[in-house]
Design a protein around this motif. Sequence first.
Motif: not given
Length: 575
Positions: A214, A229, A239, A257, A260-261
């Motif tokens: 992140w 973040v 965030l 985000y 990406e997680l």
Amino acid sequence: MKNDDVALDGNKNINNALDSLYSRKQAPWTAFAFILLLYALATLLVFKIGMNDGIFSVFGNPIPYSIFTGVFSSVANLCIIFLVVFFRKPGYITAVAILLTQFPIMLMRLIVMKNYTAIPGIFSNIFTLIAITIIFVSNIALRNYQQRIQHQAITDSLTGLPNRFACTELLEEFIKREPHFAVVSIDLNNFKGINDTMGHEVGNKVLTEVASRWKKLADSGKTQTVDFVTRFSGDEFTLIIRCYKSDGMLLDTINAYKSELEKTITIDNCDYFLTACFGYAEFPADANNGTFLLSCADAAMHNLKKQNGGNGIIRFVPELMRTEHTLETERKIRSALENNGIYLNLQPQYDMNHKLRGFEALARMKDLDGSMISPAEFIPVAEKTGLIDRVDITVFKQVVSFLADILAKKESDIIVGFNVSVRHLMKNNFIEEIKELISSSGVPARHLELEITESIMIDSVDKALERIKEIKDMGIKIAIDDFGTGYSSLNYLNKLPADLLKIDKAFIDPLNSSEASKQYVATIVNIGHVMKFEVISEGVETEAQLQTLTSIGCDFIQGYLWGKPVSIEEAAKLV
């Protein structure tokens, strides 16, 4: 984006961002100009007076004007020191430049003009130069130390992300400077399972990897928004998103985000797949202060999490959430639990001969600013939000700690009563919690008294009686609190293995103004004695009430007449 926002952008500039915030609280540059002006004026007066051979008379005594050169020279040197103290490096460079340029002038006055008053000035400037150099070098060391402490204060030690403090500081700054921005509260799903099955070391590696991903995304600028973040606590992140042009752009950033997680995380050759709940709120549409904005985002996230565990993105909707006041109070309770803001007052209980029986433990709470929050305000919110269990345990820990200290110093038969919510009492792990605290403290159970209300009998009589019997078997005394104000049944009362019956203050207040009230209290006392209970009256405030209660056979009293709630230290002195 505004040019003066650069210092506040991106996680890699967090130290500069916080420095920027703190520097605004330092002396303004107008003060720099004022100090220079004052220095110039004082120096000019030193020069003028030093050239003046005149004298003036005070009470017939001749005094030369030149005597004041030392005064104004000291003022000038003080200005030089102020520059270094308040403006660090720029002030030091300016001060050194001023002092060095003065040496040729003073030497010329001494050698060419034969003005020997310049000699003290030369030595004064030398000593001042030495002094400000020492101050400047010391300030550098102090500043480096402050920066290390500041870094620790604003940085999460595990992930390297800004922590809760940094987040709240910058939120308040953004509120002053930004027309709008969004706060996203993020909670990882089922992260506890990783800790439980793979261990905390692996769990920490997973959190570090999530934070790294992140952070890189925030620093890359790929989202085309300005993102910030932070790690709030445990598996919760926050965030902050700024500079978005539409709701769609905001959602695209949050989804970036989220994506990406959800990419596979590989730790020690094991793959992990994470999801999370993203709840967001916007300034100023949803809230106009930082604390409430965080609460709104957090409330949205928890609302999503309740929906079968949750996995997705949800916006704060006021109609679905608790009131602003409840949210604020909940936030304060959580903060108090984390920062030792929940504490005890102890109200003494006496027999009718004024012998100390013990105390009732009363939960109290203070905000971070030290202001008190009424139990009538925070207890209902704690019950509603499920925080009452933690409040109960916090209180109970302090009760057994108080008793342990007392009993270590002297032998005593003192009893301390404490309240517990029905919800907490009926939980399966309640007995284990109590046993563990008693065992670890070494306090005999007979010194403890659990206060329950009649409402415990409403939902499940059999389970309630079973739970109370378990507590009684441990050796803890049972007190029935607020008798007569709620769900009363002599049948249930007869089944309860209680030791003490507490008469509510509502029945004591009209005790001497109404014969009916007096007879009612007398009846409660008699019922208690028939059932082998001792009886205590709460809220006793006058001698007349005491005399009446004595005449009808009450065993104990509690109230302002003989004792207001006191601190733990004051209670210890009473024993």
